[in-house]
Motif scaffolding. Structure first.
Motif, PDB file in Angstrom:
ATOM      1  N   GLY A  63      -9.697   3.717  -0.432  1.00  9.08           N
ATOM      2  CA  GLY A  63     -10.961   2.752  -0.581  1.00  9.08           C
ATOM      3  C   GLY A  63     -11.200   1.483   0.230  1.00  9.08           C
ATOM      4  O   GLY A  63     -12.316   0.707   0.293  1.00  9.08           O
ATOM      5  N   VAL A  64     -10.169   1.005   1.084  1.00  9.30           N
ATOM      6  CA  VAL A  64     -10.265  -0.113   1.678  1.00  9.30           C
ATOM      7  C   VAL A  64     -10.199   0.153   3.326  1.00  9.30           C
ATOM      8  O   VAL A  64     -10.188  -0.664   4.153  1.00  9.30           O
ATOM      9  N   GLY A  80     -12.762  -0.944   5.990  1.00 16.72           N
ATOM     10  CA  GLY A  80     -12.725  -2.575   6.173  1.00 16.72           C
ATOM     11  C   GLY A  80     -11.289  -2.983   6.860  1.00 16.72           C
ATOM     12  O   GLY A  80     -11.572  -3.892   7.531  1.00 16.72           O
ATOM     13  N   VAL A  81     -10.245  -2.441   6.315  1.00 14.81           N
ATOM     14  CA  VAL A  81      -9.093  -2.552   7.096  1.00 14.81           C
ATOM     15  C   VAL A  81      -8.873  -2.551   8.502  1.00 14.81           C
ATOM     16  O   VAL A  81      -8.753  -2.981   9.274  1.00 14.81           O
ATOM     17  N   PHE A  95       0.880  -1.424   0.117  1.00 10.77           N
ATOM     18  CA  PHE A  95       0.025  -0.143   0.050  1.00 10.77           C
ATOM     19  C   PHE A  95       0.957   1.060   0.210  1.00 10.77           C
ATOM     20  O   PHE A  95       0.361   2.358  -0.462  1.00 10.77           O
ATOM     21  N   ALA A 130      -5.274   3.902  -3.338  1.00 13.19           N
ATOM     22  CA  ALA A 130      -6.145   2.716  -3.131  1.00 13.19           C
ATOM     23  C   ALA A 130      -6.473   2.429  -1.639  1.00 13.19           C
ATOM     24  O   ALA A 130      -7.540   1.859  -1.319  1.00 13.19           O
TER      25      ALA A 130
END
Lengths: 330, 330
Positions: A262-263, A266-267, A250, A259
């Motif tokens: 975008g996560v 959730g992470v 990352f 990027a």
């Protein structure tokens, strides 16, 4: 309630220990008995603006160094902050001990100074660990390199009490760490433990196939200390290696950094679920009073959580419940 | 060179086995002796358009089922494709065996049909596994639940030969899987193995702390089969659980799916590094001829890689090199 804190155990002592203790006083309405060199404690607190309200200090001149032989806590190094803390607990100057110091020495102190519960044959290091389905307890995770089946049965009983009273799991599922689910798997230790637990009143679900452990196959997993320590460290090692590499992916360039946005949600929530520091440290089960081994690298928050764990053990009388459970088994 | 293939071992037999064998014939210039029911093999090949060029078929009427006791391979179930394959290897009808079938039965067949090398006390399942720094070999990873120090020393010697001849590592670093790096850690097994390896001519680096294994701390890691199997399965379990959760995070919504594009390159190259199927299967070391245990879930490519591994073992005379190395040690 008064928790005895070894102010000089762990990599970040005394600063993070004092900060964590101050946080605990504020959040948990608890008194703290700090053990260590008073001058150093007071100057560290003053320099860092840490309030020592609701804390007393018990003088200990020296520190138990990591390279000392654990057994020396009983004689040569009984004047260390860890040694004095254990003696204070034995003498009833507080209700529990929390230390981020040498694991081996904490086991020795808990076993021979605080003392084992009558009838309990071995003190176990019980680690609360994360799984996909929630926390589980692994014991013994390193105190007793070699064990007999009767030890593992007591571990099963003690772990069930803890997971029920502290983590709130009704009827905890107990499994034997093993290299397969079949009843005939493993060495004599696993075979005999399986037979004995099958006859017990615990919620025994059979063998916990090692591959399934991270998926939450049981709430209490028993093993000899060698195997338990291998499981604990493989968990930490594989997770550390994978997460380190993924982090690097990352961080590689602008696209990968974008990027991450975008996560991130959730992470973050997955990380929170997997954060073992949330559950405190490892608890020494089978001892007359609660002894918590906080992670050596504990920061303020992790150490506060370890104190909270001690408070919960006292509040819920885990020691009394273990005594009652083991009396029933006998 | 002729590789004997158990056409009916594993979850995806015979289809993926036949496809993998055909791929091996094409890419590796090797002959294949397929073992199993000829009618079923021919109809599967025909239905799926798989060429059987450069392949012979050796008839075996039945299949060794996963629930059979491994020892029954020697008598009751010697007519299974696995049993016939092992006998064919012992009789010199081919140069190596590859099977994706029951691990226990493969160990039994390798040890008692193909036979152990004279002087080798135990057959080891040697698994090539990924680490951050590259592949390493873990042995024994499950054949011998209990071991003595002299067994682990032979494993160290055999693993060093393999990592040198097949993976190309000069002077492979050998470590004992243990719960700490200090010389006094572990049970009598680890202590005595440490002392013995220190005196050997191998490149012994001491104890391989379990937590450091995924980071590539040694090229050859020796353990008893119980501990080795625990390490192998914790590796698979933790990696499987973490990767599954991370995959789910990326699949969550449109943003996370877009985010994946930003890191796809990095993820793909990391995945390739961690793909243990690339190295083939587990090799049984200490046996008179190469025996490869392919993963039970092998697909075409994984099975082809297992055949390639067998070819490499034959080409580089791993068995001869092990005999030479062990003669030196004695």
């Amino acid at each position: 309630m008064k928790i005895i804190v070894d102010a000089f155990g762990g990599d970040n002592a005394p600063l993070e220990i004092l900060k964590g203790s101050a946080l605990a006083v504020k959040e948990l309405e608890v008194e703290i008995l700090l053990v260590g060199d008073e001058k150093r404690i007071r100057s560290c607190a003053e320099e860092n603006g840490i309030s020592l309200d609701n804390m007393e200090i018990l003088q200990a001149d020296t520190v138990f160094e990591m390279e000392y032989e654990p057994r020396t806590l009983l004689k040569e190094h009984k004047d260390t902050s860890l040694g004095v803390a254990m003696q204070a607990l034995a003498q009833g100057k507080g209700d529990a001990v929390v230390s981020a110091g040498s694991t081996g020495a904490i086991v020795v102190g808990a076993t021979f100074i605080v003392k084992r519960i009558k009838g309990i044959r071995r003190t176990a290091i019980a680690s609360v660990m994360p799984s996909e389905k929630g926390p589980f307890m692994l014991l013994d995770s390193g105190a007793n390199i070699e064990c007999r089946p009767e030890h593992l049965c007591q571990f099963a009983s003690m772990g069930s009490v803890y997971m029920n009273k502290i983590i709130g799991i009704e009827n905890p599922r107990v499994g034997v760490a093993n290299i397969g689910v079949e009843e005939n798997k493993g060495t004599a230790l696993q075979l005999e433990t399986y037979s004995a637990l099958k006859e017990s009143k615990l919620n025994f679900i059979g063998n916990a196939e090692v591959r399934d452990i991270p998926f939450g196959v049981a709430d209490v997993i028993v093993a000899d200390g060698f195997t338990g320590n291998v499981i604990l460290k493989m968990y930490e090692g594989v997770a550390g290696m994978l997460m380190g590499n993924i982090k690097a992916i990352f961080k590689k360039n602008l696209f990968s950094k974008l990027a991450y946005l975008g996560v991130k949600g959730g992470v973050d929530s997955f990380k929170a679920k997997m954060d073992y520091k949330e559950y405190g440290g490892a608890v020494l089960l089978g001892v007359e009073k609660p002894v918590i081994k906080a992670h050596g690298s504990s920061n303020e928050k992790a150490f506060k959580n370890a104190i909270r764990q001690a408070v919960n053990c006292v509040k819920n009388d885990v020691v009394g419940e273990i005594k009652a459970a083991c009396a029933k088994v006998e």
